[in-house]
Design a protein around this motif. Structure first.
Motif, PDB file in Angstrom:
ATOM      1  N   ARG A 111      -2.105 -10.062  -9.314  1.00  0.00           N
ATOM      2  CA  ARG A 111      -2.767  -8.985  -7.215  1.00  0.00           C
ATOM      3  C   ARG A 111      -1.758  -9.013  -7.020  1.00  0.00           C
ATOM      4  O   ARG A 111      -2.007  -7.956  -6.084  1.00  0.00           O
ATOM      5  CB  ARG A 111      -3.662 -10.326  -7.065  1.00  0.00           C
ATOM      6  N   MET A 112      -0.684  -9.954  -5.847  1.00  0.00           N
ATOM      7  CA  MET A 112      -0.105  -9.622  -5.721  1.00  0.00           C
ATOM      8  C   MET A 112       1.205  -8.536  -6.434  1.00  0.00           C
ATOM      9  O   MET A 112       1.084  -7.144  -4.716  1.00  0.00           O
ATOM     10  CB  MET A 112       1.426 -10.212  -5.234  1.00  0.00           C
ATOM     11  N   ARG A 113       1.284  -7.989  -7.453  1.00  0.00           N
ATOM     12  CA  ARG A 113       2.099  -6.802  -7.469  1.00  0.00           C
ATOM     13  C   ARG A 113       1.312  -5.572  -7.640  1.00  0.00           C
ATOM     14  O   ARG A 113       1.901  -5.062  -7.493  1.00  0.00           O
ATOM     15  CB  ARG A 113       2.239  -7.145  -9.088  1.00  0.00           C
ATOM     16  N   GLU A 132      -0.147  -0.650  -4.918  1.00  0.00           N
ATOM     17  CA  GLU A 132      -1.286  -0.050  -3.750  1.00  0.00           C
ATOM     18  C   GLU A 132      -0.222   0.657  -2.668  1.00  0.00           C
ATOM     19  O   GLU A 132      -0.633   1.608  -2.651  1.00  0.00           O
ATOM     20  CB  GLU A 132      -2.786  -0.136  -3.790  1.00  0.00           C
ATOM     21  N   ALA A 133      -0.011   0.071  -2.137  1.00  0.00           N
ATOM     22  CA  ALA A 133       0.728  -0.075  -0.666  1.00  0.00           C
ATOM     23  C   ALA A 133       1.795   0.895  -0.629  1.00  0.00           C
ATOM     24  O   ALA A 133       2.178   1.848  -0.235  1.00  0.00           O
ATOM     25  CB  ALA A 133       1.636  -1.148  -0.238  1.00  0.00           C
ATOM     26  N   LEU A 157       2.390   4.883   1.098  1.00  0.00           N
ATOM     27  CA  LEU A 157       3.294   4.865   1.722  1.00  0.00           C
ATOM     28  C   LEU A 157       3.870   6.621   1.725  1.00  0.00           C
ATOM     29  O   LEU A 157       4.299   7.145   1.897  1.00  0.00           O
ATOM     30  CB  LEU A 157       4.852   3.432   1.802  1.00  0.00           C
ATOM     31  N   ARG A 158       4.330   6.612   0.081  1.00  0.00           N
ATOM     32  CA  ARG A 158       4.338   7.139  -0.886  1.00  0.00           C
ATOM     33  C   ARG A 158       3.702   9.041  -0.594  1.00  0.00           C
ATOM     34  O   ARG A 158       4.304  10.104   0.451  1.00  0.00           O
ATOM     35  CB  ARG A 158       5.154   7.150  -2.012  1.00  0.00           C
TER      36      ARG A 158
END
Length: 92
Positions: A34-36, A41-42, A46-47
């Motif tokens: 989940r963290m990965r 997604e973040a 940002l990209r």
């Protein structure tokens, strides 16, 4: 309780402890996944943002231009006839 029943009970306790460790490891694996995915997604967001907007870090040119007083002209010229510095205006 006879000897075989005690051995069976000890083995059962050992198996339950291993099963609990396995379930905890599986739960940790799910949390890590989940963290990965959240990090992925973040990064994607940002990209995309960096391709469509200005970066938050100003360029050296922008920093220099902010320091320059915009009300004064940047270029002054010296009159060829009298030698007085002017602001691109003809004087007599």
């Amino acid at each position: 309780m006879d000897d075989t029943m005690k051995k069976f009970q000890e083995k059962l306790i050992e198996i339950e402890a291993e099963a609990e460790a396995l379930l905890l490891a599986r739960h940790q694996l799910v949390e890590n996944d989940r963290m990965r995915n959240g990090n992925r997604e973040a990064l994607t967001a940002l990209r995309k943002r960096s391709r469509t907007t200005k970066t938050s870090v100003p360029s050296p040119f922008e920093l220099v231009m902010k320091e320059i007083d915009q009300s004064r002209p940047l270029v002054k010229e010296i009159c060829a006839t009298c030698g007085i510095m002017t602001l691109r205006k003809k004087h007599g």
